[in-house]
Design an enzyme around this catalytic site. Structure first.
Site, PDB file in Angstrom:
ATOM      1  N   ARG A  40      40.019 -34.828 -10.808  1.00  0.00           N
ATOM      2  CA  ARG A  40      38.949 -34.314  -9.939  1.00  0.00           C
ATOM      3  C   ARG A  40      39.356 -32.924  -9.464  1.00  0.00           C
ATOM      4  NH1 ARG A  40      37.834 -34.495  -4.382  1.00  0.00           N
ATOM      5  NH2 ARG A  40      35.634 -34.783  -3.822  1.00  0.00           N
ATOM      6  N   SER A 112      29.196 -42.814  -7.949  1.00  0.00           N
ATOM      7  CA  SER A 112      29.488 -42.964  -6.514  1.00  0.00           C
ATOM      8  C   SER A 112      28.260 -43.460  -5.780  1.00  0.00           C
ATOM      9  CB  SER A 112      29.840 -41.611  -5.885  1.00  0.00           C
ATOM     10  OG  SER A 112      30.923 -41.014  -6.508  1.00  0.00           O
ATOM     11  N   LYS A 141      37.674 -35.316   1.641  1.00  0.00           N
ATOM     12  CA  LYS A 141      36.384 -34.813   1.151  1.00  0.00           C
ATOM     13  C   LYS A 141      35.611 -34.267   2.349  1.00  0.00           C
ATOM     14  CE  LYS A 141      32.220 -36.684  -1.129  1.00  0.00           C
ATOM     15  NZ  LYS A 141      31.803 -35.731  -2.125  1.00  0.00           N
TER      16      LYS A 141
HETATM   17  N1  TZP Z   1      34.540 -39.793  -2.259  1.00  0.00           N
HETATM   18  C1  TZP Z   1      34.301 -40.476  -1.146  1.00  0.00           C
HETATM   19  S1  TZP Z   1      35.571 -40.367  -0.040  1.00  0.00           S
HETATM   20  C2  TZP Z   1      36.487 -39.398  -1.108  1.00  0.00           C
HETATM   21  C3  TZP Z   1      35.759 -39.185  -2.269  1.00  0.00           C
HETATM   22  C4  TZP Z   1      36.189 -38.388  -3.412  1.00  0.00           C
HETATM   23  C5  TZP Z   1      37.831 -38.863  -0.767  1.00  0.00           C
HETATM   24  C6  TZP Z   1      38.899 -39.897  -0.813  1.00  0.00           C
HETATM   25  O1  TZP Z   1      40.128 -39.336  -0.456  1.00  0.00           O
HETATM   26  P1  TZP Z   1      41.209 -40.140   0.409  1.00  0.00           P
HETATM   27  O2  TZP Z   1      42.318 -39.152   0.630  1.00  0.00           O
HETATM   28  O3  TZP Z   1      41.665 -41.286  -0.434  1.00  0.00           O
HETATM   29  O4  TZP Z   1      40.541 -40.570   1.679  1.00  0.00           O
END
Ligand code: TZP
Ligand code: MG
Length: 214
Positions: A40, A112, A141
């Site tokens: 990503r 998602s 995010k």
């Molecule tokens: N999509 C929803 S939350 C997220 C993504 C890509 C981020 C997840 O990152 P982390 O550090 O595991 O909370």
């Protein structure tokens, strides 16, 4: 391996998510027992063009070596071009029907969902798995929606039939088991592994905490 089983510990990472060298972080995570990997590469400082392409190929080779599926986030062209194992798209990306048309039949295609309506749509459109969340607050995010909590995760699981579900957002070693108890087939994490002192140990622990008697 079935998609459901591969979702157990799904590590997601781009070069700007990790403290160390991306290839080393991913190799440690693979040694620790991640079961799926998503490249990503997005956000500030993310690689583009040839640099992104070349890192994707190296990471794909590494994942292949460990027998772990290599998924590309968003970039369907890149995924097809390098022969990834699949692609993951969000709600604002290319629609699933069009992604399916452009990808080989063997591709694992994930979608998602930030609420149950989106999850049901993804299930009906034939997603191979659903990434449900954020389950918990996350600072990884920036534009993440409000957390759905374990209740939201349970609801998505209930409404999406046999489609495998991975819980994402704010998942760490202290709450991974709760996500599995709520019905998720596995956990998706960025910072829990990429920012860990030892990505290998973090992956190992997440693997233990999410193991089910199958
Ligand atoms: N999509 C929803 S939350 C997220 C993504 C890509 C981020 C997840 O990152 P982390 O550090 O595991 O909370
Ligand atoms: Mg996306």
């Amino acid at each position: 391996m079935l998609v459901r089983e591969s979702l157990q510990v799904y590590f997601i990472m781009g070069s700007n998510n990790c403290r160390g060298e991306p290839l080393q972080v991913v190799e440690q995570a693979l040694k620790g027992g991640i079961t799926m990997f998503q490249f990503r590469e997005k956000g500030s400082g993310a690689k583009t063009g040839k640099e992104k392409h070349s890192l994707a190929i190296k990471l794909k080779q590494l994942c292949n070596h460990y027998g772990v599926p290599f998924i590309v986030n968003d970039d369907v062209d890149l995924a097809v071009d390098i022969g990834a194992d699949g692609v993951h798209v969000g709600q604002d990306d290319e629609p699933l029907a069009s992604v399916k048309q452009r990808c080989p039949k063997s591709f694992i295609i994930g979608v998602s969902a930030t609420n149950s309506t989106e999850a049901v749509q993804a299930f009906q459109a034939g997603a191979d798995y659903i990434g449900a969340g954020p389950v918990f607050p996350t600072s990884t995010k920036q534009d993440a929606k409000l957390p759905i909590g374990l209740a939201g995760l349970e609801e998505i699981n209930r409404l999406t039939g046999e489609t495998p579900v991975t819980a994402i957002g704010g998942i760490h070693t202290d709450n991974a088991a709760d996500a599995i108890k709520a019905g998720a087939d596995g956990v998706s994490v960025i910072s829990a592994i990429s920012q860990a002192e030892s990505p290998q140990q973090a992956a190992q622990l997440l693997n233990k905490l999410t193991a089910k008697k199958r």
